[in-house]
Design a protein around this motif. Sequence first.
Motif, PDB file in Angstrom:
ATOM      1  N   ASN A  29       0.851  -1.200   0.000  1.00 50.15           N
ATOM      2  CA  ASN A  29       0.000   0.000   0.000  1.00 50.15           C
ATOM      3  C   ASN A  29       0.882   1.244   0.000  1.00 50.15           C
ATOM      4  O   ASN A  29       1.138   1.843   1.044  1.00 50.15           O
ATOM      5  CB  ASN A  29      -0.914  -0.003   1.228  1.00 50.15           C
ATOM      6  N   PRO A  30       1.389   1.640  -1.185  1.00 49.03           N
ATOM      7  CA  PRO A  30       2.337   2.762  -1.260  1.00 49.03           C
ATOM      8  C   PRO A  30       1.784   4.082  -0.748  1.00 49.03           C
ATOM      9  O   PRO A  30       2.556   4.957  -0.351  1.00 49.03           O
ATOM     10  CB  PRO A  30       2.670   2.856  -2.755  1.00 49.03           C
ATOM     11  N   GLU A  31       0.456   4.225  -0.719  1.00 48.53           N
ATOM     12  CA  GLU A  31      -0.134   5.481  -0.234  1.00 48.53           C
ATOM     13  C   GLU A  31       0.073   5.668   1.261  1.00 48.53           C
ATOM     14  O   GLU A  31      -0.054   6.782   1.783  1.00 48.53           O
ATOM     15  CB  GLU A  31      -1.632   5.536  -0.569  1.00 48.53           C
ATOM     16  N   ARG A  32       0.407   4.592   1.952  1.00 49.47           N
ATOM     17  CA  ARG A  32       0.626   4.696   3.398  1.00 49.47           C
ATOM     18  C   ARG A  32       2.011   4.227   3.838  1.00 49.47           C
ATOM     19  O   ARG A  32       2.450   4.557   4.936  1.00 49.47           O
ATOM     20  CB  ARG A  32      -0.440   3.893   4.152  1.00 49.47           C
ATOM     21  N   TYR A  33       2.686   3.494   2.992  1.00 43.67           N
ATOM     22  CA  TYR A  33       3.979   2.902   3.345  1.00 43.67           C
ATOM     23  C   TYR A  33       5.029   3.957   3.698  1.00 43.67           C
ATOM     24  O   TYR A  33       5.121   5.004   3.072  1.00 43.67           O
ATOM     25  CB  TYR A  33       4.491   2.053   2.185  1.00 43.67           C
ATOM     26  N   VAL A  34       5.803   3.658   4.725  1.00 39.71           N
ATOM     27  CA  VAL A  34       6.940   4.496   5.125  1.00 39.71           C
ATOM     28  C   VAL A  34       8.108   3.558   5.435  1.00 39.71           C
ATOM     29  O   VAL A  34       7.938   2.589   6.193  1.00 39.71           O
ATOM     30  CB  VAL A  34       6.626   5.329   6.392  1.00 39.71           C
ATOM     31  N   ASN A  35       9.275   3.833   4.861  1.00 34.81           N
ATOM     32  CA  ASN A  35      10.408   2.962   5.172  1.00 34.81           C
ATOM     33  C   ASN A  35      10.876   3.199   6.611  1.00 34.81           C
ATOM     34  O   ASN A  35      10.419   4.132   7.277  1.00 34.81           O
ATOM     35  CB  ASN A  35      11.551   3.145   4.162  1.00 34.81           C
ATOM     36  N   ILE A  36      11.766   2.366   7.080  1.00 32.45           N
ATOM     37  CA  ILE A  36      12.187   2.426   8.477  1.00 32.45           C
ATOM     38  C   ILE A  36      12.769   3.789   8.839  1.00 32.45           C
ATOM     39  O   ILE A  36      12.474   4.338   9.914  1.00 32.45           O
ATOM     40  CB  ILE A  36      13.220   1.310   8.788  1.00 32.45           C
ATOM     41  N   GLN A  37      13.558   4.369   7.951  1.00 31.22           N
ATOM     42  CA  GLN A  37      14.156   5.662   8.238  1.00 31.22           C
ATOM     43  C   GLN A  37      13.090   6.746   8.397  1.00 31.22           C
ATOM     44  O   GLN A  37      13.136   7.567   9.315  1.00 31.22           O
ATOM     45  CB  GLN A  37      15.144   6.060   7.120  1.00 31.22           C
ATOM     46  N   GLY A  38      12.108   6.718   7.491  1.00 27.63           N
ATOM     47  CA  GLY A  38      11.020   7.691   7.573  1.00 27.63           C
ATOM     48  C   GLY A  38      10.160   7.481   8.804  1.00 27.63           C
ATOM     49  O   GLY A  38       9.732   8.446   9.464  1.00 27.63           O
ATOM     50  N   TYR A  39       9.898   6.221   9.122  1.00 26.06           N
ATOM     51  CA  TYR A  39       9.130   5.849  10.313  1.00 26.06           C
ATOM     52  C   TYR A  39       9.771   6.429  11.566  1.00 26.06           C
ATOM     53  O   TYR A  39       9.115   7.062  12.410  1.00 26.06           O
ATOM     54  CB  TYR A  39       9.085   4.324  10.361  1.00 26.06           C
ATOM     55  N   LYS A  40      11.085   6.275  11.658  1.00 27.69           N
ATOM     56  CA  LYS A  40      11.806   6.797  12.815  1.00 27.69           C
ATOM     57  C   LYS A  40      11.760   8.322  12.859  1.00 27.69           C
ATOM     58  O   LYS A  40      11.620   8.924  13.936  1.00 27.69           O
ATOM     59  CB  LYS A  40      13.256   6.314  12.796  1.00 27.69           C
ATOM     60  N   GLU A  41      11.878   8.947  11.705  1.00 27.37           N
ATOM     61  CA  GLU A  41      11.873  10.415  11.663  1.00 27.37           C
ATOM     62  C   GLU A  41      10.538  10.980  12.139  1.00 27.37           C
ATOM     63  O   GLU A  41      10.498  11.974  12.870  1.00 27.37           O
ATOM     64  CB  GLU A  41      12.176  10.913  10.247  1.00 27.37           C
ATOM     65  N   PHE A  42       9.446  10.354  11.738  1.00 26.75           N
ATOM     66  CA  PHE A  42       8.138  10.851  12.176  1.00 26.75           C
ATOM     67  C   PHE A  42       7.923  10.604  13.674  1.00 26.75           C
ATOM     68  O   PHE A  42       7.319  11.422  14.363  1.00 26.75           O
ATOM     69  CB  PHE A  42       7.017  10.230  11.352  1.00 26.75           C
ATOM     70  N   LEU A  43       8.441   9.487  14.175  1.00 26.14           N
ATOM     71  CA  LEU A  43       8.366   9.247  15.621  1.00 26.14           C
ATOM     72  C   LEU A  43       9.163  10.315  16.368  1.00 26.14           C
ATOM     73  O   LEU A  43       8.703  10.840  17.397  1.00 26.14           O
ATOM     74  CB  LEU A  43       8.895   7.857  15.964  1.00 26.14           C
ATOM     75  N   ARG A  44      10.339  10.665  15.845  1.00 30.60           N
ATOM     76  CA  ARG A  44      11.138  11.737  16.455  1.00 30.60           C
ATOM     77  C   ARG A  44      10.370  13.056  16.464  1.00 30.60           C
ATOM     78  O   ARG A  44      10.395  13.808  17.446  1.00 30.60           O
ATOM     79  CB  ARG A  44      12.450  11.919  15.691  1.00 30.60           C
ATOM     80  N   LEU A  45       9.689  13.330  15.353  1.00 27.01           N
ATOM     81  CA  LEU A  45       8.928  14.571  15.254  1.00 27.01           C
ATOM     82  C   LEU A  45       7.817  14.623  16.301  1.00 27.01           C
ATOM     83  O   LEU A  45       7.645  15.642  16.991  1.00 27.01           O
ATOM     84  CB  LEU A  45       8.334  14.699  13.844  1.00 27.01           C
ATOM     85  N   PHE A  46       7.046  13.533  16.436  1.00 26.21           N
ATOM     86  CA  PHE A  46       5.949  13.512  17.405  1.00 26.21           C
ATOM     87  C   PHE A  46       6.480  13.704  18.834  1.00 26.21           C
ATOM     88  O   PHE A  46       5.887  14.425  19.634  1.00 26.21           O
ATOM     89  CB  PHE A  46       5.174  12.191  17.310  1.00 26.21           C
ATOM     90  N   VAL A  47       7.606  13.070  19.111  1.00 24.42           N
ATOM     91  CA  VAL A  47       8.201  13.191  20.444  1.00 24.42           C
ATOM     92  C   VAL A  47       8.685  14.609  20.703  1.00 24.42           C
ATOM     93  O   VAL A  47       8.366  15.214  21.736  1.00 24.42           O
ATOM     94  CB  VAL A  47       9.367  12.191  20.608  1.00 24.42           C
ATOM     95  N   SER A  48       9.460  15.158  19.768  1.00 27.57           N
ATOM     96  CA  SER A  48      10.053  16.481  19.984  1.00 27.57           C
ATOM     97  C   SER A  48       8.987  17.565  20.076  1.00 27.57           C
ATOM     98  O   SER A  48       9.081  18.473  20.917  1.00 27.57           O
ATOM     99  CB  SER A  48      11.055  16.803  18.873  1.00 27.57           C
ATOM    100  N   GLN A  49       7.941  17.471  19.255  1.00 23.15           N
ATOM    101  CA  GLN A  49       6.902  18.505  19.293  1.00 23.15           C
ATOM    102  C   GLN A  49       6.002  18.361  20.518  1.00 23.15           C
ATOM    103  O   GLN A  49       5.487  19.356  21.021  1.00 23.15           O
ATOM    104  CB  GLN A  49       6.089  18.485  17.995  1.00 23.15           C
ATOM    105  N   THR A  50       5.836  17.147  21.003  1.00 28.57           N
ATOM    106  CA  THR A  50       5.102  16.961  22.264  1.00 28.57           C
ATOM    107  C   THR A  50       5.860  17.643  23.394  1.00 28.57           C
ATOM    108  O   THR A  50       5.277  18.349  24.230  1.00 28.57           O
ATOM    109  CB  THR A  50       4.936  15.462  22.579  1.00 28.57           C
ATOM    110  N   ARG A  51       7.151  17.459  23.406  1.00 30.46           N
ATOM    111  CA  ARG A  51       7.976  18.080  24.442  1.00 30.46           C
ATOM    112  C   ARG A  51       8.003  19.608  24.318  1.00 30.46           C
ATOM    113  O   ARG A  51       8.073  20.313  25.321  1.00 30.46           O
ATOM    114  CB  ARG A  51       9.397  17.514  24.370  1.00 30.46           C
ATOM    115  N   GLN A  52       7.953  20.113  23.098  1.00 32.58           N
ATOM    116  CA  GLN A  52       7.915  21.564  22.887  1.00 32.58           C
ATOM    117  C   GLN A  52       6.728  22.199  23.611  1.00 32.58           C
ATOM    118  O   GLN A  52       6.817  23.320  24.108  1.00 32.58           O
ATOM    119  CB  GLN A  52       7.811  21.890  21.390  1.00 32.58           C
ATOM    120  N   LYS A  53       5.629  21.467  23.671  1.00 33.61           N
ATOM    121  CA  LYS A  53       4.417  21.985  24.306  1.00 33.61           C
ATOM    122  C   LYS A  53       4.346  21.632  25.794  1.00 33.61           C
ATOM    123  O   LYS A  53       3.341  21.880  26.454  1.00 33.61           O
ATOM    124  CB  LYS A  53       3.172  21.434  23.585  1.00 33.61           C
TER     125      LYS A  53
END
Length: 281
Positions: free
Chosen positions: A144-168
Motif C-alpha cells: 500500500n504505497p499510499e501509506r507505506y513508510v520505510n524504516i528511516q522515515g518511520y523513525k523520523e516521524f516518531l522523532r517529530l511527534f516526540v520532539s513537538q510533544t515536548r515543545q508543548k
Amino acid sequence: MTKKTYNIVSFLFIVLLLSACQSQTQAQKSTEKRNKKVTHIYLIGDSTMADYAGDYEPGKDYMKVRYPITGWGQVFQPFFVKDSLVSLKAAITTDSVEIIDRAYGGRSTRTFFQEGRWRYVYEHLEPNDYVIIQFGHNDGSEKNPERYVNIQGYKEFLRLFVSQTRQKGGNPIILTPVARNYPWKNEKLENVHGEYAQAPIDIAKEMNVPYIDLNKLSMEYFTKKGQDFTTTHYFMNLPEGLYEAYPKGQKDNTHFQPEGAKVVASLVFREFKNIIKSNKK
C-alpha cells in the motif's frame, strides 16, 4: 406614571433581573469549568487504537455499520476512574483524566502527519498532557504505497511527534505496534512486524522516552490464552448472521472485538502505571 407604563417598566425590570441571574450562573459555571483541572491523554495511531463509537464516521450508527469492531483506545477511558487516579498521583495531580482518541484506520506516521491529524493534537496540547504514540501496522505495508513508510522515515516521524510533544510541555510515550493474530508456530504467536516493532524502541532509547513494548506484551498474552480462544474471542473472526454489520461473517486477525480491545487496553494501562511509578523514583 400610568398603569400601562408601570407595567412595561416592571416587565423590563424582571427581564433584566432574569438576564443578570442567567449571566451570573453562566459565569459561575465557566469559572468552575476553568478551575477543574484535567489531564488529557491523546492517543495517536491506527485502526487498532481507534474509537469507532465516537464521531469516527459521522452520521452512521456504529452499532449497525461497524460493531463489534473496537479499538483499544475506545475502552481506555474507564481505566482512569477516580479510584485509579490515586495510584497515578505521582504524576497526575489533576481532578480527572480525559482520553482523547485521535487514532484513525489505515494511517501510518506519515499520513497521520500529512493529513493534519497531528496538527490538531499539537495545537491542543497543554503542559503535562500525555501523548501515547502507536504506529507500525500501516508504515510497513509495502503493498500500500499510499501509506507505506520505510524504516528511516518511520523513525523520523516518531522523532517529530516526540520532539513537538515536548515543545508543548507534554509527555510522550512510545508504543510498539500491537500484535496481529499471526503467525502461530508451535502454539506460540510470533512477531509479524519485523523491524517496525524494534524501531519505536530504538527511538525511545535514543530520545530518552518511556516506551511500552505492546507487541511483545500482546504476543505473550495471546500465546497464554491459546490460538483458538484468541481467534474467536479477541479478534474480528465472526460467524454468519450474528452481527448486523457483518451478515456474512468475517475473518480478520488484525482488529479487535470488545473483549480483545479491553485486554490490550489493560496491558497498556498496567505499563502506563509502571512508567508513572518509575518516573517518581
